[in-house]
Design a protein around this motif. Structure first.
Motif, PDB file in Angstrom:
ATOM      1  N   ILE A 147      83.292 -47.231 -43.620  1.00  0.00           N
ATOM      2  CA  ILE A 147      83.210 -48.655 -43.953  1.00  0.00           C
ATOM      3  C   ILE A 147      82.972 -49.460 -42.687  1.00  0.00           C
ATOM      4  O   ILE A 147      83.687 -49.311 -41.690  1.00  0.00           O
ATOM      5  CB  ILE A 147      84.506 -49.135 -44.627  1.00  0.00           C
ATOM      6  N   GLY A 148      81.962 -50.306 -42.718  1.00  0.00           N
ATOM      7  CA  GLY A 148      81.682 -51.183 -41.586  1.00  0.00           C
ATOM      8  C   GLY A 148      82.379 -52.517 -41.763  1.00  0.00           C
ATOM      9  O   GLY A 148      83.528 -52.597 -42.219  1.00  0.00           O
ATOM     10  N   ASP A 149      81.700 -53.597 -41.437  1.00  0.00           N
ATOM     11  CA  ASP A 149      82.293 -54.934 -41.570  1.00  0.00           C
ATOM     12  C   ASP A 149      82.415 -55.328 -43.039  1.00  0.00           C
ATOM     13  O   ASP A 149      81.569 -54.983 -43.868  1.00  0.00           O
ATOM     14  CB  ASP A 149      81.434 -55.962 -40.840  1.00  0.00           C
ATOM     15  N   GLU A 184      70.793 -45.651 -42.502  1.00  0.00           N
ATOM     16  CA  GLU A 184      71.518 -45.274 -43.713  1.00  0.00           C
ATOM     17  C   GLU A 184      72.731 -46.164 -43.949  1.00  0.00           C
ATOM     18  O   GLU A 184      73.870 -45.709 -44.075  1.00  0.00           O
ATOM     19  CB  GLU A 184      71.893 -43.795 -43.660  1.00  0.00           C
ATOM     20  N   LEU A 185      72.444 -47.456 -44.003  1.00  0.00           N
ATOM     21  CA  LEU A 185      73.450 -48.471 -44.296  1.00  0.00           C
ATOM     22  C   LEU A 185      73.181 -49.057 -45.674  1.00  0.00           C
ATOM     23  O   LEU A 185      72.031 -49.258 -46.061  1.00  0.00           O
ATOM     24  CB  LEU A 185      73.400 -49.598 -43.255  1.00  0.00           C
ATOM     25  N   ARG A 203      75.430 -44.887 -46.437  1.00  0.00           N
ATOM     26  CA  ARG A 203      74.674 -44.519 -47.632  1.00  0.00           C
ATOM     27  C   ARG A 203      75.328 -43.351 -48.349  1.00  0.00           C
ATOM     28  O   ARG A 203      75.357 -43.284 -49.585  1.00  0.00           O
ATOM     29  CB  ARG A 203      73.234 -44.139 -47.242  1.00  0.00           C
ATOM     30  N   GLU A 204      75.894 -42.417 -47.557  1.00  0.00           N
ATOM     31  CA  GLU A 204      76.475 -41.216 -48.140  1.00  0.00           C
ATOM     32  C   GLU A 204      77.629 -41.520 -49.092  1.00  0.00           C
ATOM     33  O   GLU A 204      77.858 -40.774 -50.060  1.00  0.00           O
ATOM     34  CB  GLU A 204      76.981 -40.274 -47.027  1.00  0.00           C
ATOM     35  N   MET A 205      78.378 -42.600 -48.818  1.00  0.00           N
ATOM     36  CA  MET A 205      79.568 -42.898 -49.623  1.00  0.00           C
ATOM     37  C   MET A 205      79.377 -44.064 -50.570  1.00  0.00           C
ATOM     38  O   MET A 205      80.283 -44.380 -51.350  1.00  0.00           O
ATOM     39  CB  MET A 205      80.744 -43.193 -48.686  1.00  0.00           C
ATOM     40  N   VAL A 209      75.593 -51.304 -55.640  1.00  0.00           N
ATOM     41  CA  VAL A 209      75.104 -50.944 -54.315  1.00  0.00           C
ATOM     42  C   VAL A 209      73.793 -51.667 -54.068  1.00  0.00           C
ATOM     43  O   VAL A 209      72.869 -51.595 -54.879  1.00  0.00           O
ATOM     44  CB  VAL A 209      74.902 -49.419 -54.191  1.00  0.00           C
ATOM     45  N   LEU A 210      73.719 -52.386 -52.943  1.00  0.00           N
ATOM     46  CA  LEU A 210      72.541 -53.185 -52.604  1.00  0.00           C
ATOM     47  C   LEU A 210      71.937 -52.673 -51.303  1.00  0.00           C
ATOM     48  O   LEU A 210      72.630 -52.074 -50.470  1.00  0.00           O
ATOM     49  CB  LEU A 210      72.934 -54.658 -52.424  1.00  0.00           C
TER      50      LEU A 210
END
Length: 258
Positions: free
Chosen positions: A121-123, A88-89, A137-139, A159-160
């Motif tokens: 938030i990731g990288d 879910e990224l 994915r949720e945000m 969103v991609l």
């Protein structure tokens, strides 16, 4: 068991250790599947250490690409095929009208300014004319709707899928310093360009991390490969440690993230 585990981690990390231990126990005993928020490398290390203690637990870490620094953890019972599970990224693409001069901090500030937690938030990859941020994915939709500007520039977002992520190479300013010892306070004061007495305050306050672990000992010795972050001064890496010079000093190669 819990007291034994605590002995391996810094006291400030105990709340996260408790949370991670619960994830592992729930996977082993109740067969639960837990997908975490994005973890920093230290948190990921803690989760991995605890999961490795239980043979009935499987773990997967994924940040969207092989060298991701911040990753989500998927924790489940050992019979689950975690590689087939959705992490879910998503990629949040932000395209500023005027991208000139915008850096990592600008994009991070704009995202956190929306009131979301850092763990969503990731990288963040700052490209020439846009930014690709790995998000949960949720945000993703929330961020896309509400992020309308970065810095002083208006921006459009979309969103991609994670497969469309474009990575940016970390930019690093490299230089060499000469130090009498490999102590944390000595190297950090030289890199941050402050006196050794002034660098002691953030170290003793727990605002300095070595390899993402709080380090409150000014005399801790650094080695090649160590990554150091000093709150308010940024982050640097010890690239190499040379031999002692005739004057008994070390030549240390430094890479400062910019």
């Amino acid at each position: 068991m819990k007291n034994e585990i605590y002995g391996h981690f810094h006291p400030d990390e105990r709340p996260f250790v408790d949370k991670a231990w619960e994830w592992v126990e729930n996977a082993a005993v109740y067969h639960e599947l837990k997908r975490t928020e994005f973890l920093d490398p230290r948190q990921a290390f803690i989760v991995e250490s605890l999961a490795n203690r239980n043979p009935d637990v499987a773990l997967r870490l994924d940040g969207g690409y092989p060298d991701a620094e911040r990753r989500r953890a998927l924790i489940g019972p050992d019979y689950r095929d975690l590689d087939s599970e959705e992490m879910e990224l998503r990629v949040l693409e932000a395209v500023p009208v005027d991208p000139g001069g915008l850096d990592h901090g600008d994009y991070m500030g704009a995202l956190l300014g929306l009131g979301v937690k850092r763990g969503t938030i990731g990288d963040i990859h700052v490209l020439e004319d846009r930014c690709h941020a790995v998000v949960t994915r949720e945000m993703a939709d929330f961020l896309s709707i509400h992020l309308t500007g970065v810095g002083r520039s208006a921006a459009t977002t979309s969103v991609l899928p994670i497969g469309m992520l474009r990575q940016a190479q970390a930019r690093m300013e490299t230089f060499e310093i000469s130090v009498a010892s490999l102590r944390l306070d000595g190297i950090a004061s030289d890199v941050c360009r402050v006196s050794r007495s002034k660098i002691l305050a953030p170290i003793k306050a727990g605002r300095v991390r070595v390899n993402w672990k709080a380090e409150e000992n000014p005399a801790a010795l650094l080695k090649a490969g160590d990554t150091v972050s000093v709150q308010g001064f940024g982050r640097f890496r010890v690239l190499e440690v040379g031999d002692l010079t005739k004057k008994g000093r070390y030549r240390v190669g430094i890479g400062k993230f910019v």
